[in-house]
Design an enzyme around this catalytic site. Structure first.
Site, short mmCIF file in Angstrom:
data_model
loop_
_atom_site.label_atom_id
_atom_site.label_comp_id
_atom_site.label_asym_id
_atom_site.label_seq_id
_atom_site.Cartn_x
_atom_site.Cartn_y
_atom_site.Cartn_z
N ALA A 141 -10.27 57.96 145.94
CA ALA A 141 -8.82 57.81 145.72
C ALA A 141 -8.15 57.12 146.90
O ALA A 141 -7.27 56.26 146.72
CB ALA A 141 -8.20 59.19 145.47
N HIS A 178 -25.71 78.28 150.80
CA HIS A 178 -25.18 76.92 150.66
C HIS A 178 -25.22 76.36 149.26
O HIS A 178 -24.67 75.28 149.02
CB HIS A 178 -25.89 75.97 151.63
CG HIS A 178 -25.44 76.19 153.05
ND1 HIS A 178 -25.94 77.21 153.81
CD2 HIS A 178 -24.52 75.56 153.81
CE1 HIS A 178 -25.36 77.18 155.00
NE2 HIS A 178 -24.49 76.19 155.02
N THR A 200 -12.16 72.02 151.68
CA THR A 200 -12.95 73.17 152.12
C THR A 200 -13.13 74.13 150.95
O THR A 200 -12.19 74.35 150.17
CB THR A 200 -12.29 73.92 153.31
OG1 THR A 200 -12.92 75.20 153.44
CG2 THR A 200 -10.80 74.13 153.13
N ILE A 201 -14.33 74.69 150.85
CA ILE A 201 -14.55 75.64 149.75
C ILE A 201 -13.85 76.97 150.03
O ILE A 201 -13.69 77.78 149.13
CB ILE A 201 -16.06 75.91 149.50
CG1 ILE A 201 -16.74 76.56 150.71
CG2 ILE A 201 -16.77 74.64 149.10
CD1 ILE A 201 -18.09 77.20 150.37
N ASP A 202 -13.39 77.17 151.27
CA ASP A 202 -12.83 78.49 151.64
C ASP A 202 -11.40 78.74 151.13
O ASP A 202 -10.97 79.88 151.06
CB ASP A 202 -12.81 78.64 153.17
CG ASP A 202 -14.21 78.67 153.75
OD1 ASP A 202 -15.14 78.97 153.01
OD2 ASP A 202 -14.35 78.40 154.96
N GLY A 241 -17.33 71.29 157.32
CA GLY A 241 -18.26 71.58 156.22
C GLY A 241 -17.94 70.72 155.01
O GLY A 241 -16.78 70.51 154.68
N GLY A 263 -11.35 70.62 156.91
CA GLY A 263 -10.73 71.94 157.01
C GLY A 263 -9.95 72.10 158.31
O GLY A 263 -9.56 71.11 158.94
N ASP A 264 -9.74 73.34 158.72
CA ASP A 264 -8.83 73.57 159.85
C ASP A 264 -9.31 72.97 161.17
O ASP A 264 -8.52 72.42 161.92
CB ASP A 264 -8.47 75.06 159.99
CG ASP A 264 -9.68 75.96 160.03
OD1 ASP A 264 -10.81 75.46 159.91
OD2 ASP A 264 -9.49 77.18 160.18
N GLY A 265 -10.61 73.03 161.44
CA GLY A 265 -11.14 72.45 162.69
C GLY A 265 -10.86 70.95 162.74
O GLY A 265 -10.47 70.41 163.78
N ARG A 293 -20.01 67.83 163.24
CA ARG A 293 -19.09 68.43 164.21
C ARG A 293 -19.34 67.70 165.52
O ARG A 293 -20.45 67.69 166.02
CB ARG A 293 -19.36 69.93 164.33
CG ARG A 293 -19.01 70.64 163.02
CD ARG A 293 -19.12 72.15 163.10
NE ARG A 293 -18.55 72.74 161.90
CZ ARG A 293 -19.25 73.22 160.89
NH1 ARG A 293 -20.55 73.23 160.93
NH2 ARG A 293 -18.66 73.72 159.83
N ARG A 308 -29.57 98.78 138.62
CA ARG A 308 -29.58 98.60 140.08
C ARG A 308 -28.19 98.45 140.67
O ARG A 308 -27.25 98.09 139.97
CB ARG A 308 -30.36 97.34 140.43
CG ARG A 308 -31.83 97.56 140.41
CD ARG A 308 -32.57 96.28 140.74
NE ARG A 308 -33.99 96.57 140.80
CZ ARG A 308 -34.94 95.66 140.71
NH1 ARG A 308 -34.64 94.40 140.54
NH2 ARG A 308 -36.21 96.01 140.79
N GLU A 324 -19.16 86.84 153.53
CA GLU A 324 -20.04 86.92 154.71
C GLU A 324 -19.32 87.42 155.97
O GLU A 324 -19.94 88.02 156.83
CB GLU A 324 -20.69 85.55 154.98
CG GLU A 324 -19.68 84.44 155.24
CD GLU A 324 -20.33 83.11 155.62
OE1 GLU A 324 -19.76 82.07 155.28
OE2 GLU A 324 -21.38 83.12 156.25
N ARG A 352 -16.46 82.97 156.09
CA ARG A 352 -16.56 83.63 157.40
C ARG A 352 -15.23 84.29 157.75
O ARG A 352 -15.19 85.39 158.27
CB ARG A 352 -16.92 82.58 158.45
CG ARG A 352 -17.83 83.06 159.49
CD ARG A 352 -18.43 81.97 160.35
NE ARG A 352 -17.87 80.64 160.15
CZ ARG A 352 -18.58 79.52 160.32
NH1 ARG A 352 -19.84 79.59 160.65
NH2 ARG A 352 -18.02 78.34 160.16
N ASP A 398 -8.69 78.37 152.66
CA ASP A 398 -7.97 79.17 153.66
C ASP A 398 -6.97 78.35 154.47
O ASP A 398 -6.92 78.43 155.69
CB ASP A 398 -8.97 79.86 154.62
CG ASP A 398 -9.84 78.84 155.35
OD1 ASP A 398 -9.92 77.69 154.89
OD2 ASP A 398 -10.43 79.21 156.36
O1 F6P Z 1 -16.07 76.49 155.83
C1 F6P Z 1 -16.98 76.40 154.80
C2 F6P Z 1 -18.17 77.31 155.03
O2 F6P Z 1 -19.07 77.12 153.97
C3 F6P Z 1 -17.84 78.78 155.23
O3 F6P Z 1 -17.57 79.47 154.05
C4 F6P Z 1 -19.09 79.23 155.94
O4 F6P Z 1 -18.83 80.39 156.70
C5 F6P Z 1 -19.42 78.06 156.82
O5 F6P Z 1 -18.83 76.92 156.23
C6 F6P Z 1 -20.88 77.82 157.04
O6 F6P Z 1 -21.04 76.74 157.90
P1 F6P Z 1 -22.43 76.01 158.16
O7 F6P Z 1 -22.78 75.21 156.96
O8 F6P Z 1 -22.18 75.16 159.35
O9 F6P Z 1 -23.45 77.08 158.40
#
Ligand code: F6P
Length: 323
Positions: free
Chosen positions: A22, A253, A126-128, A11, A102-104, A72, A163, A223, A172, A130
């Site tokens: 850089a 997104h 990665t924005i996560d 991602g 990221g990890d993948g 991917r 509300r 999510e 994820r 993690d």
């Molecule tokens: O790993 C970054 C991320 O934005 C996660 O937070 C999210 O679950 C996933 O990618 C969404 O992936 P895609 O853009 O392939 O739907």
């Protein structure tokens, strides 16, 4: 070491362009030839590789996304695919890789470098947030600030209409965006994949608030949380509290895009620079991270296997501050 390649994979995240810049400029400074590989491992497999100069990374530090694009690549999962990718590097004399992702992406790099003895340096984009072995990842700061700005706007409507708002943010497998944006926007509840969702406690809290005529309530949901996201949580809340005026917003997104914050540009520049320096020092198969504001190297396999742990203390603080 004379020639290196750089790619972005998985991602996209805001700040990846600053990292590419850089890597290219540090490489050129050391007299290396730097190749850009398009669409991650896909471009390595399809031979979509080009020589970069200083101008090819001009005017990109402020741009979201990635000029090298990302994908991917399923062929890279197969030994045949990795062989073809290696041949494409070999014919150009590329002897080291910087992988921003990221990890993948790091799992792929680990496998590839074990098979072909080509040093790979990971830069966590990665924005996560993690990854183990780093307290920061490129893109997290921008994503979380985008989420905060969006939730602040939602809060205006929430307050005006009394509300209950359930806002879903990305993540994820990781709850960092939810935790940070939830705390920063004063959420009453934050639901993340790392902890069990105590729906009864949430319903109880909402019922008590109804009694006190305080109907405004913000629930920030990652999510990947146990119930399956904001819509699922909303179903339960609507069922149990038919009087509550419940709305759901899924940020999606929008959190991945936009101009990177100053923090993400700095982190990306720092890590990109050290990725090349470490290749020159002969390091292989490590991720460049930052811990306590210092560069820290973690073996790629460790960075993907061990997860950052979200402290329970934070969840306690969330409860106290929202009461
Ligand atoms: O790993 C970054 C991320 O934005 C996660 O937070 C999210 O679950 C996933 O990618 C969404 O992936 P895609 O853009 O392939 O739907």
């Amino acid at each position: 070491l004379k020639k290196i390649g750089v790619l972005t994979s998985g991602g996209d995240s805001p700040g990846m362009n600053a990292a590419i810049r850089a890597v290219v400029r540090t490489g050129l400074y050391h007299g290396l030839e730097v190749f850009g590989i398009m669409r991650g491992y896909q471009g390595m497999y399809e031979d979509d590789i080009f020589s970069m100069d200083s101008r090819s990374v001009a005017n990109i530090i402020q741009r979201g996304g990635t000029i090298l694009k990302t994908a991917r690549c399923k062929e890279f999962f197969e030994p045949e695919g990795r062989k073809r990718a290696f041949e494409n590097l070999k014919k150009r004399g590329i002897e080291g890789l910087v992988i921003i992702g990221g990890d993948g992406s790091f799992r792929g790099a680990q496998k590839f470098s074990n098979e072909y003895d080509i040093p790979c340096i990971g830069v966590p984009g990665t924005i996560d947030r993690d990854m183990a072995g780093t307290e920061v990842t490129i893109g997290f700061d921008t994503a979380v600030n985008t989420a905060v700005q969006a939730i602040d706007k939602i809060r205006d409507t929430m307050d005006a209409h009394d509300r209950v708002f359930i806002v879903e943010v990305m993540g994820r497998d990781a709850g960092y965006i939810a935790l940070h944006s939830g705390i920063a926007t004063g959420a009453e509840n934050i639901l993340i994949p790392e902890t069990k969702t105590d729906i009864e406690a949430i319903i109880h809290g909402l019922t008590e608030k109804e009694k006190r005529q305080k109907l405004v309530n913000l629930i920030v949901v990652a999510e990947g949380e146990e119930f399956g996201g904001a819509d699922e949580v909303a179903k339960v809340v609507r069922q149990r509290l038919p009087k509550a005026d419940v709305r759901v917003t899924v940020l999606g997104h929008i959190q991945r895009g936009g101009s990177p914050t100053c923090e993400d540009r700095l982190v990306a520049s720092h890590m990109g620079y050290y990725a090349v320096e470490s290749l020159l020092l002969g390091r292989k198969n490590v991720m460049v991270g930052v811990i306590n504001n210092k560069i820290h190297y973690t073996p790629l396999d460790k960075a993907v296997k061990e997860k950052h742990k979200i402290g329970q203390e934070w969840m306690k603080i969330v409860k106290i501050l929202a009461s």
